[in-house]
Design an enzyme around this catalytic site. Structure first.
Site, mmCIF file in Angstrom:
data_model
loop_
_atom_site.group_PDB
_atom_site.id
_atom_site.type_symbol
_atom_site.label_atom_id
_atom_site.label_comp_id
_atom_site.label_asym_id
_atom_site.label_seq_id
_atom_site.Cartn_x
_atom_site.Cartn_y
_atom_site.Cartn_z
ATOM 1 N N ILE A 135 -3.265 19.100 -9.433
ATOM 2 C CA ILE A 135 -2.503 19.335 -10.659
ATOM 3 C C ILE A 135 -1.038 19.694 -10.357
ATOM 4 O O ILE A 135 -0.167 19.512 -11.203
ATOM 5 C CB ILE A 135 -3.211 20.431 -11.492
ATOM 6 N N HIS A 161 -7.476 18.797 1.060
ATOM 7 C CA HIS A 161 -6.289 18.162 0.496
ATOM 8 C C HIS A 161 -6.004 16.896 1.296
ATOM 9 O O HIS A 161 -6.092 16.905 2.528
ATOM 10 C CB HIS A 161 -5.059 19.064 0.642
ATOM 11 N N GLU A 166 -6.868 29.388 -2.362
ATOM 12 C CA GLU A 166 -6.803 29.939 -3.717
ATOM 13 C C GLU A 166 -8.048 29.642 -4.534
ATOM 14 O O GLU A 166 -8.455 30.463 -5.353
ATOM 15 C CB GLU A 166 -5.573 29.377 -4.442
ATOM 16 N N HIS A 219 -12.610 22.567 -0.426
ATOM 17 C CA HIS A 219 -11.865 21.352 -0.775
ATOM 18 C C HIS A 219 -10.980 20.940 0.382
ATOM 19 O O HIS A 219 -10.494 21.786 1.137
ATOM 20 C CB HIS A 219 -11.016 21.555 -2.036
HETATM 21 P P1 AMP Z 1 -5.853 25.958 -1.978
HETATM 22 O O1 AMP Z 1 -4.637 26.827 -1.838
HETATM 23 O O2 AMP Z 1 -6.136 25.179 -0.722
HETATM 24 O O3 AMP Z 1 -7.061 26.736 -2.471
HETATM 25 O O4 AMP Z 1 -5.487 24.855 -3.048
HETATM 26 C C1 AMP Z 1 -5.941 24.825 -4.355
HETATM 27 C C2 AMP Z 1 -5.314 23.630 -5.029
HETATM 28 O O5 AMP Z 1 -5.976 23.391 -6.240
HETATM 29 C C3 AMP Z 1 -3.822 23.787 -5.346
HETATM 30 O O6 AMP Z 1 -3.095 22.749 -4.687
HETATM 31 C C4 AMP Z 1 -3.780 23.640 -6.873
HETATM 32 O O7 AMP Z 1 -2.623 22.974 -7.332
HETATM 33 C C5 AMP Z 1 -5.051 22.877 -7.151
HETATM 34 N N1 AMP Z 1 -5.605 23.015 -8.491
HETATM 35 C C6 AMP Z 1 -5.858 24.173 -9.149
HETATM 36 N N2 AMP Z 1 -6.402 23.922 -10.359
HETATM 37 C C7 AMP Z 1 -6.508 22.572 -10.451
HETATM 38 C C8 AMP Z 1 -6.988 21.682 -11.461
HETATM 39 N N3 AMP Z 1 -7.488 22.129 -12.632
HETATM 40 N N4 AMP Z 1 -6.954 20.357 -11.229
HETATM 41 C C9 AMP Z 1 -6.443 19.886 -10.069
HETATM 42 N N5 AMP Z 1 -5.978 20.663 -9.070
HETATM 43 C C10 AMP Z 1 -6.000 21.996 -9.261
#
Ligand code: AMP
Length: 121
Positions: free
Chosen positions: A34, A106, A99, A104
């Site tokens: 997002i 990336h 977060e 997940h």
């Molecule tokens: P991390 O810091 O590795 O946990 O990354 C979490 C990622 O999830 C971040 O890059 C956010 O921008 C992404 N994110 C959070 N909420 C959503 C959502 N609803 N749809 C798509 N990506 C999201």
């Protein structure tokens, strides 16, 4: 850390909130981040309830681990990233600034991504 199914990716998996889907199979769901940090920034998540790389590689069945990592490669090829190159990142735990507490990976692509970690410790 126990898995908490109120996290945002669990809600996406249950269809409670939308995502911009790229790919889905029995083991994985992939969708656009997002807040993209590269021209293409896709997240790939396993369908099972795992917090991070840690419990996923410890507790998930080998078939799920293999299926998940195969899905990452499939997504990259589907988006043509195999031709230009890409980077995968799995933030794991506090020091890595994870977060969302659903495992997940990336995938970043679409420009020169620069050095892997900007500054020395
Ligand atoms: P991390 O810091 O590795 O946990 O990354 C979490 C990622 O999830 C971040 O890059 C956010 O921008 C992404 N994110 C959070 N909420 C959503 C959502 N609803 N749809 C798509 N990506 C999201």
């Amino acid at each position: 850390m126990a898995y908490d199914d109120t996290n945002v990716f669990a809600k996406i998996l249950r269809g409670e909130i939308p995502c911009n889907k790229v790919y889905e199979d029995d083991h994985a769901l992939a969708f656009h981040d997002i807040q993209p940090q590269a021209p293409t920034h896709v997240l790939v998540i396993p369908k099972g309830p795992y917090v991070s790389m840690d419990d996923f590689t410890r507790d998930a069945p080998a078939e799920a681990v293999a299926g998940f990592f195969k899905a990452i490669g499939t997504v990259a090829r589907q988006l043509g990233m195999d031709r230009t190159g890409y980077r995968i990142v799995a933030n794991t735990g506090e020091d890595a600034h994870q977060e969302v507490m659903h495992f997940h990976v990336h995938i970043f692509a679409g420009r020169k991504l620069g050095p892997m970690i900007r500054r020395a410790p």
